[in-house]
Design a protein around this motif. Structure first.
Motif, mmCIF file in Angstrom:
data_model
loop_
_atom_site.group_PDB
_atom_site.id
_atom_site.type_symbol
_atom_site.label_atom_id
_atom_site.label_comp_id
_atom_site.label_asym_id
_atom_site.label_seq_id
_atom_site.Cartn_x
_atom_site.Cartn_y
_atom_site.Cartn_z
ATOM 1 N N TRP A 73 -10.980 3.723 -4.046
ATOM 2 C CA TRP A 73 -9.595 3.599 -3.629
ATOM 3 C C TRP A 73 -8.696 4.136 -4.728
ATOM 4 C CZ3 TRP A 73 -8.776 -1.955 -1.218
ATOM 5 C CH2 TRP A 73 -9.429 -2.003 0.019
ATOM 6 N N MET A 124 -8.721 7.401 -0.754
ATOM 7 C CA MET A 124 -9.705 7.439 -1.827
ATOM 8 C C MET A 124 -9.535 8.690 -2.672
ATOM 9 S SD MET A 124 -13.434 6.092 -0.576
ATOM 10 C CE MET A 124 -13.766 4.337 -0.384
ATOM 11 N N GLN A 184 -8.155 3.278 3.699
ATOM 12 C CA GLN A 184 -7.443 3.303 2.424
ATOM 13 C C GLN A 184 -7.697 4.652 1.736
ATOM 14 O OE1 GLN A 184 -5.015 2.428 -0.036
ATOM 15 N NE2 GLN A 184 -5.664 0.374 0.484
ATOM 16 N N ARG A 236 -14.775 0.734 -0.072
ATOM 17 C CA ARG A 236 -13.873 0.792 -1.221
ATOM 18 C C ARG A 236 -14.393 1.716 -2.324
ATOM 19 N NH1 ARG A 236 -10.705 -4.407 -3.700
ATOM 20 N NH2 ARG A 236 -9.446 -3.269 -5.232
ATOM 21 N N GLU A 256 0.829 -1.210 0.000
ATOM 22 C CA GLU A 256 0.000 0.000 0.000
ATOM 23 C C GLU A 256 0.859 1.253 0.000
ATOM 24 O OE1 GLU A 256 -2.949 0.104 3.007
ATOM 25 O OE2 GLU A 256 -3.663 -1.923 2.625
#
Length: 341
Positions: free
Chosen positions: A179, A165, A163, A215, A99
């Motif tokens: 994402w 975005m 995460q 997500r 990541e």
């Protein structure tokens, strides 16, 4: 000695120094990538691309090779149009390292005006898919509960970083976020996503199947427009709660669109609410919470934890007037600029 995964992770561009050359050589060989004899010269010149190193306590935890690709027919003087991840490697398949390397790759491409990124993307999820709440990470089960619609529950994993975005706005239709690592995919709905069904006139929240973390977001502009400066200010002033929204109950549900849209004349912020929330007024709304799902988008929850609205900061900066191109319109090429002179 292998360092623990709790140590700080540093991602940086590799340079042409002897130390970095040795580290890159070993990392790329570990990733089964051939290394040329002019590695030091390549690392000292970023015209072809860059090598990114992820390090923990001075030890290499992963590497990523990022190349610049020009459009077919362009010469070497033209600006690249695409960033290509040739190889991404991490020790022990550590998703945190992957990541971090991908985020750094997007940053390197964005700094050069490139928003199309493609190539090798290892799976980012490390948690096994499960329908059972007990199988979710402890912080997700223990986090603050939120109700999306009746029978559909989510929790905010406050100790887990969401995460990153990216947000886009069609201008006439809807806001959407996904994402950042998914932006190179042509399809809107990522395979393996769970959550709400796609509808023509509703909202959509889609979650990653493996981690059950949010997500994809699709937020439809409400059909009714109202002007209430106090309410708008109250919604925009809500502090942004941080954390990963994690689905714990419900799948295949429908999310009706919000009913009332409120914005200022300068369009510095857009707020969408349920009708009853709008009627309740600014004082009631000032007691809500706003969960940040991207730097621009916040989901608004009332005092009972029910999803009752959303807001977008600076929507004009995210507008894409021609639908949903994933790539921002590129600046004129060198050839076109010279033709204009």
């Amino acid at each position: 000695m292998r360092t623990g995964r709790t140590a700080a992770l540093v991602v940086r561009r590799a340079l042409g120094s002897p130390r970095d050359v040795a580290r890159v050589h070993d990392a790329l060989r570990a990733a089964s990538l051939r290394v040329g004899v002019s590695l030091a010269a390549a690392l000292g010149d970023d015209r072809w691309g860059v090598v990114l190193l992820a390090e923990r306590r001075g030890e290499v935890a992963g590497a990523l090779v990022l190349r610049w690709v020009r459009s077919v027919g362009d010469g070497p003087e033209e600006a690249p149009s695409t960033a290509w991840v040739e190889r991404c490697w991490s020790a022990d398949d550590d998703a945190t390292v992957v990541e971090a390397l991908h985020e750094a790759a997007f940053a390197e491409a964005g700094a050069r005006g490139i928003e199309a990124l493609t190539g090798a993307f290892p799976a980012l999820g490390t948690e096994a898919p499960s329908e059972a709440v007990a199988a979710l990470p402890a912080e997700a089960v223990e986090g603050p509960e939120r109700t999306l619609v009746e029978g559909v529950r989510a929790r905010v994993a406050a100790s887990a970083a969401a995460q990153e975005m990216a947000t886009l706005w069609s201008g006439a239709q809807a806001f959407r976020a996904r994402w950042t690592a998914d932006r190179s995919r042509l399809q809107w709905t990522t395979e393996g996503g769970i959550g709400s069904r796609e509808t023509d006139d509703g909202d959509a929240l889609r979650f990653d199947e493996a981690t059950r973390r949010l997500r994809e977001v699709w937020l439809t502009r409400p059909p009714r427009v109202a002007f209430d400066e106090d309410l708008w200010r109250a919604a925009m002033a809500l502090p942004a709660e941080q954390g990963a929204l994690t689905l714990v109950e419900g799948e295949g549900f429908a999310l009706p669109a919000m009913e009332v849209g409120v914005f200022d004349l300068g369009l510095t912020g857009y707020v969408a609410l349920r009708a009853e929330a709008f009627e309740a007024g600014a004082v009631a709304l000032s007691r809500w919470t706003a969960l940040a799902v991207s730097p621009e988008i916040g989901l608004l929850f009332d005092e009972g934890g029910r999803w009752s609205g959303w807001r977008v900061r600076d929507p004009v900066a995210r507008v894409r007037p021609m639908g949903w191109p994933e790539m921002r319109e590129m600046p004129p090429s060198g050839r076109a600029r010279r033709a204009r002179r």
